[in-house]
Design a protein around this motif. Structure first.
Motif, PDB file in Angstrom:
ATOM      1  N   LEU A 114     -30.479 -38.138 -48.234  1.00  0.00           N
ATOM      2  CA  LEU A 114     -30.283 -38.439 -46.806  1.00  0.00           C
ATOM      3  C   LEU A 114     -31.288 -39.496 -46.343  1.00  0.00           C
ATOM      4  CD1 LEU A 114     -29.664 -34.833 -45.414  1.00  0.00           C
ATOM      5  CD2 LEU A 114     -27.981 -36.679 -45.575  1.00  0.00           C
ATOM      6  N   ARG A 115     -32.525 -39.360 -46.795  1.00  0.00           N
ATOM      7  CA  ARG A 115     -33.553 -40.355 -46.426  1.00  0.00           C
ATOM      8  C   ARG A 115     -33.199 -41.722 -46.961  1.00  0.00           C
ATOM      9  NH1 ARG A 115     -37.236 -36.511 -48.359  1.00  0.00           N
ATOM     10  NH2 ARG A 115     -37.376 -35.015 -46.650  1.00  0.00           N
ATOM     11  N   ALA A 116     -32.486 -41.761 -48.085  1.00  0.00           N
ATOM     12  CA  ALA A 116     -32.098 -43.041 -48.694  1.00  0.00           C
ATOM     13  C   ALA A 116     -30.782 -43.564 -48.122  1.00  0.00           C
ATOM     14  CB  ALA A 116     -31.994 -42.876 -50.212  1.00  0.00           C
ATOM     15  N   GLY A 117     -30.254 -42.902 -47.092  1.00  0.00           N
ATOM     16  CA  GLY A 117     -29.025 -43.391 -46.454  1.00  0.00           C
ATOM     17  C   GLY A 117     -27.753 -42.983 -47.178  1.00  0.00           C
ATOM     18  N   ARG A 118     -27.846 -41.990 -48.079  1.00  0.00           N
ATOM     19  CA  ARG A 118     -26.670 -41.541 -48.839  1.00  0.00           C
ATOM     20  C   ARG A 118     -25.982 -40.366 -48.130  1.00  0.00           C
ATOM     21  NH1 ARG A 118     -26.164 -45.571 -52.403  1.00  0.00           N
ATOM     22  NH2 ARG A 118     -24.723 -44.205 -53.515  1.00  0.00           N
ATOM     23  N   LEU A 119     -24.844 -39.956 -48.698  1.00  0.00           N
ATOM     24  CA  LEU A 119     -24.061 -38.864 -48.110  1.00  0.00           C
ATOM     25  C   LEU A 119     -24.233 -37.574 -48.900  1.00  0.00           C
ATOM     26  CD1 LEU A 119     -20.673 -40.643 -47.300  1.00  0.00           C
ATOM     27  CD2 LEU A 119     -22.741 -40.437 -45.886  1.00  0.00           C
ATOM     28  N   VAL A 120     -24.422 -36.477 -48.200  1.00  0.00           N
ATOM     29  CA  VAL A 120     -24.586 -35.168 -48.825  1.00  0.00           C
ATOM     30  C   VAL A 120     -23.642 -34.178 -48.149  1.00  0.00           C
ATOM     31  CG1 VAL A 120     -26.192 -33.262 -49.243  1.00  0.00           C
ATOM     32  CG2 VAL A 120     -27.016 -35.633 -49.342  1.00  0.00           C
ATOM     33  N   ALA A 121     -22.746 -33.583 -48.932  1.00  0.00           N
ATOM     34  CA  ALA A 121     -21.882 -32.531 -48.383  1.00  0.00           C
ATOM     35  C   ALA A 121     -22.601 -31.197 -48.522  1.00  0.00           C
ATOM     36  CB  ALA A 121     -20.551 -32.501 -49.113  1.00  0.00           C
ATOM     37  N   PHE A 122     -22.550 -30.406 -47.465  1.00  0.00           N
ATOM     38  CA  PHE A 122     -23.294 -29.130 -47.475  1.00  0.00           C
ATOM     39  C   PHE A 122     -22.500 -28.079 -46.711  1.00  0.00           C
ATOM     40  CE2 PHE A 122     -24.778 -29.207 -43.044  1.00  0.00           C
ATOM     41  CZ  PHE A 122     -24.592 -30.545 -42.712  1.00  0.00           C
ATOM     42  N   PRO A 123     -22.733 -26.794 -47.072  1.00  0.00           N
ATOM     43  CA  PRO A 123     -22.000 -25.724 -46.395  1.00  0.00           C
ATOM     44  C   PRO A 123     -22.602 -25.435 -45.017  1.00  0.00           C
ATOM     45  CG  PRO A 123     -23.532 -24.792 -47.976  1.00  0.00           C
ATOM     46  CD  PRO A 123     -23.636 -26.291 -48.124  1.00  0.00           C
ATOM     47  N   THR A 124     -21.732 -25.145 -44.063  1.00  0.00           N
ATOM     48  CA  THR A 124     -22.188 -24.525 -42.823  1.00  0.00           C
ATOM     49  C   THR A 124     -21.393 -23.229 -42.696  1.00  0.00           C
ATOM     50  OG1 THR A 124     -20.603 -25.249 -41.125  1.00  0.00           O
ATOM     51  CG2 THR A 124     -22.286 -26.864 -41.815  1.00  0.00           C
ATOM     52  N   GLU A 125     -21.695 -22.425 -41.705  1.00  0.00           N
ATOM     53  CA  GLU A 125     -20.963 -21.172 -41.538  1.00  0.00           C
ATOM     54  C   GLU A 125     -19.504 -21.413 -41.146  1.00  0.00           C
ATOM     55  OE1 GLU A 125     -23.171 -22.491 -39.697  1.00  0.00           O
ATOM     56  OE2 GLU A 125     -23.041 -21.972 -37.577  1.00  0.00           O
ATOM     57  N   THR A 126     -19.191 -22.611 -40.594  1.00  0.00           N
ATOM     58  CA  THR A 126     -17.818 -22.893 -40.163  1.00  0.00           C
ATOM     59  C   THR A 126     -17.018 -23.497 -41.301  1.00  0.00           C
ATOM     60  OG1 THR A 126     -18.485 -25.059 -39.287  1.00  0.00           O
ATOM     61  CG2 THR A 126     -18.459 -23.186 -37.745  1.00  0.00           C
ATOM     62  N   VAL A 127     -17.335 -24.758 -41.646  1.00  0.00           N
ATOM     63  CA  VAL A 127     -16.673 -25.487 -42.732  1.00  0.00           C
ATOM     64  C   VAL A 127     -17.754 -26.353 -43.389  1.00  0.00           C
ATOM     65  CG1 VAL A 127     -14.468 -25.538 -41.477  1.00  0.00           C
ATOM     66  CG2 VAL A 127     -16.040 -27.492 -41.270  1.00  0.00           C
ATOM     67  N   TYR A 128     -17.432 -26.985 -44.523  1.00  0.00           N
ATOM     68  CA  TYR A 128     -18.396 -27.894 -45.156  1.00  0.00           C
ATOM     69  C   TYR A 128     -18.493 -29.183 -44.343  1.00  0.00           C
ATOM     70  CZ  TYR A 128     -19.329 -25.199 -49.373  1.00  0.00           C
ATOM     71  OH  TYR A 128     -19.775 -24.230 -50.243  1.00  0.00           O
ATOM     72  N   GLY A 129     -19.726 -29.705 -44.228  1.00  0.00           N
ATOM     73  CA  GLY A 129     -19.955 -30.947 -43.514  1.00  0.00           C
ATOM     74  C   GLY A 129     -20.271 -32.080 -44.473  1.00  0.00           C
ATOM     75  N   LEU A 130     -19.922 -33.304 -44.069  1.00  0.00           N
ATOM     76  CA  LEU A 130     -20.280 -34.509 -44.824  1.00  0.00           C
ATOM     77  C   LEU A 130     -21.447 -35.158 -44.094  1.00  0.00           C
ATOM     78  CD1 LEU A 130     -19.629 -36.554 -47.089  1.00  0.00           C
ATOM     79  CD2 LEU A 130     -18.076 -37.681 -45.488  1.00  0.00           C
ATOM     80  N   GLY A 131     -22.665 -34.922 -44.601  1.00  0.00           N
ATOM     81  CA  GLY A 131     -23.864 -35.249 -43.850  1.00  0.00           C
ATOM     82  C   GLY A 131     -24.430 -36.626 -44.134  1.00  0.00           C
ATOM     83  N   ARG A 182     -14.905 -31.456 -53.249  1.00  0.00           N
ATOM     84  CA  ARG A 182     -14.786 -32.309 -54.444  1.00  0.00           C
ATOM     85  C   ARG A 182     -13.354 -32.797 -54.589  1.00  0.00           C
ATOM     86  NH1 ARG A 182     -17.511 -27.843 -56.938  1.00  0.00           N
ATOM     87  NH2 ARG A 182     -19.765 -28.093 -56.676  1.00  0.00           N
ATOM     88  N   ALA A 183     -12.393 -31.941 -54.319  1.00  0.00           N
ATOM     89  CA  ALA A 183     -10.992 -32.345 -54.447  1.00  0.00           C
ATOM     90  C   ALA A 183     -10.653 -33.454 -53.453  1.00  0.00           C
ATOM     91  CB  ALA A 183     -10.071 -31.139 -54.224  1.00  0.00           C
ATOM     92  N   ASP A 184     -11.225 -33.395 -52.252  1.00  0.00           N
ATOM     93  CA  ASP A 184     -10.915 -34.396 -51.218  1.00  0.00           C
ATOM     94  C   ASP A 184     -11.694 -35.686 -51.420  1.00  0.00           C
ATOM     95  OD1 ASP A 184      -9.178 -32.780 -49.897  1.00  0.00           O
ATOM     96  OD2 ASP A 184     -10.240 -32.808 -47.973  1.00  0.00           O
ATOM     97  N   LEU A 185     -12.990 -35.572 -51.677  1.00  0.00           N
ATOM     98  CA  LEU A 185     -13.868 -36.744 -51.594  1.00  0.00           C
ATOM     99  C   LEU A 185     -14.354 -37.234 -52.948  1.00  0.00           C
ATOM    100  CD1 LEU A 185     -15.992 -35.767 -48.453  1.00  0.00           C
ATOM    101  CD2 LEU A 185     -13.843 -37.036 -48.560  1.00  0.00           C
ATOM    102  N   GLY A 186     -14.230 -36.401 -53.984  1.00  0.00           N
ATOM    103  CA  GLY A 186     -14.588 -36.812 -55.342  1.00  0.00           C
ATOM    104  C   GLY A 186     -15.932 -37.496 -55.410  1.00  0.00           C
ATOM    105  N   HIS A 187     -15.939 -38.685 -56.018  1.00  0.00           N
ATOM    106  CA  HIS A 187     -17.205 -39.380 -56.263  1.00  0.00           C
ATOM    107  C   HIS A 187     -17.707 -40.141 -55.038  1.00  0.00           C
ATOM    108  CE1 HIS A 187     -17.251 -38.194 -60.393  1.00  0.00           C
ATOM    109  NE2 HIS A 187     -16.033 -38.669 -60.577  1.00  0.00           N
ATOM    110  N   ASP A 188     -16.956 -40.089 -53.950  1.00  0.00           N
ATOM    111  CA  ASP A 188     -17.407 -40.809 -52.755  1.00  0.00           C
ATOM    112  C   ASP A 188     -18.581 -40.132 -52.068  1.00  0.00           C
ATOM    113  OD1 ASP A 188     -15.556 -42.720 -53.142  1.00  0.00           O
ATOM    114  OD2 ASP A 188     -14.128 -41.982 -51.648  1.00  0.00           O
ATOM    115  N   VAL A 189     -18.902 -38.912 -52.501  1.00  0.00           N
ATOM    116  CA  VAL A 189     -20.033 -38.219 -51.897  1.00  0.00           C
ATOM    117  C   VAL A 189     -21.118 -38.076 -52.966  1.00  0.00           C
ATOM    118  CG1 VAL A 189     -18.841 -36.023 -52.274  1.00  0.00           C
ATOM    119  CG2 VAL A 189     -20.757 -36.099 -50.707  1.00  0.00           C
ATOM    120  N   ASP A 190     -22.379 -38.329 -52.572  1.00  0.00           N
ATOM    121  CA  ASP A 190     -23.454 -38.421 -53.555  1.00  0.00           C
ATOM    122  C   ASP A 190     -23.880 -37.056 -54.083  1.00  0.00           C
ATOM    123  OD1 ASP A 190     -23.922 -41.368 -53.487  1.00  0.00           O
ATOM    124  OD2 ASP A 190     -24.220 -40.931 -51.365  1.00  0.00           O
TER     125      ASP A 190
END
Ligand code: TXA
Ligand code: MG
Length: 323
Positions: free
Chosen positions: A21-38, A157-165
């Motif tokens: 995140l500090r390097a400006g990349r994307l990180v998908a992470f779980p929240t209690e609602t749905v996964y976020g693309l951070g 992973r099925a939706d975003l594949g390698h587009d997320v770091d």
């Protein structure tokens, strides 16, 4: 799998996530609602990547996730007492507050509007990631624009594949549908998107009238009719009409059914739905994805009761049925 952020693998993922995140990349992470693309909510180039990866229009604002309610004043100004009361009662949790934005907030976060959406998630991994990063994380649901939100790391992973770091796996989300959104930027609170926290509960805490979305509203992609939709046509059917509908649709091709009771007509793939709205919400998106993957010609869903407790589920089902 364990969701204890202290466990070694997860602790490593969280440290690496904060670094990315500090390097400006994307990180998908779980929240209690749905996964976020951070992404770093203060970094316009990182925010740009979110829109590119999701295929989301630049004009659609993002929710900024905060580590705790004390961060609120870094991001919002003119915070009304009702917003403080809602934050005190429901944060951390599945509630997003729309407030007047602070001047430094990047336009990419707000879609150029003068408001910002803020939420403190309760998921331990989201919490640990926010703590490690130490700043606001902008995160839409980690799906391609217009599709069903992800409630497991495999969905992401099925939706975003390698587009997320990095995808941090926290198992299935407990709530399963997106947060309740309450607009407090225009006087009386207005629920823009129903969620696990009911409009009644918001009304009790905000102590005043709470409207539901009507009239001129800010641009909200979640307010587009055709959102959260599987690819297979989905039809909502009243309980009394289900048997007849199954029989007639099954004549046109293979059918999937999501119902509270097994329909008499047997010519369909049937999944039984829980009668509790929270349990229904928890399994809804995973079930829609599974039924969507069957290659059937239609998905028939028995309409849940038209009651306040079902408002959020009914909202998502209506959108999924729209085309
Ligand atoms: O539960 C959730 O809210 C999840 C998790 C990841 O936190 N996030 C989520 O994000 O659902 P997204 O981007 O898929 O949906 C956010 C919604 C959109 O409908 C967006 O338009 C609305 O929040 N929103 C964000 N900022 C807003 C603002 N300033 N004014 C009005 N609506 C806003
Ligand atoms: Mg979304």
């Amino acid at each position: 799998m364990s969701v204890d952020p202290q466990s070694r693998d997860l602790a490593e993922d969280i440290a690496r996530g904060a670094e990315l995140l500090r390097a400006g990349r994307l990180v998908a992470f779980p929240t209690e609602t749905v996964y976020g693309l951070g992404a770093d909510a203060s970094n316009p180039a990182a925010l740009e990547r979110i829109f590119a990866v999701k295929g989301r229009p630049r004009s659609h604002p993002l929710i900024v996730h905060l580590g705790n309610a004390q961060w609120l004043d870094e991001w919002a100004i003119d915070v009304p007492p009702s917003a403080r009361a809602l934050a005190a009662r429901f944060w951390p949790g599945p509630l997003t507050l729309i407030l007047k934005r602070a001047p430094h907030v990047p336009d990419a976060v707000t879609g150029g509007q003068d408001t910002i959406g803020l939420r403190v998630p309760s998921h331990p991994i989201a919490h640990a990631l926010l703590d490690a990063f130490g700043r606001g994380i902008a995160a839409p649901s980690a799906n391609r624009f217009g599709r069903v939100s992800p409630t497991t790391a495999d969905h992401v992973r099925a939706d975003l594949g390698h587009d997320v770091d990095l995808v941090i796996d926290g198992g299935p989300c407990a709530v399963g549908i997106e947060s309740t959104i309450v607009d407090l930027s225009r006087g009386a609170p207005v629920v823009l998107r129903p969620g696990a926290i009911a409009a009644d509960a918001v009304r009790d805490v905000a102590r005043g009238d709470v409207g539901t979305s009507s009239g001129p509203a800010p641009r909200v992609p979640g307010a587009l009719a055709a959102h959260y939709a599987p690819r297979t046509p989905l039809e909502l059917v009243a309980s009394g009409d289900l048997d007849g509908a199954v029989e007639s649709r099954a004549r046109r091709g293979a059918l999937a059914v999501l119902a509270f009771e097994r329909p008499h007509a047997l010519s369909a793939h049937v999944e039984l739905a829980p009668r509790d709205p929270a349990a229904y919400a928890q399994m809804l998106y995973a079930t829609l994805r599974r039924l969507d993957a069957l290659g059937v010609t239609a998905i028939l869903v028995e309409a849940p009761p038209d009651e306040p407790a079902w408002a959020a589920v009914n909202d998502r089902l209506r959108r999924a049925a729209h085309r």
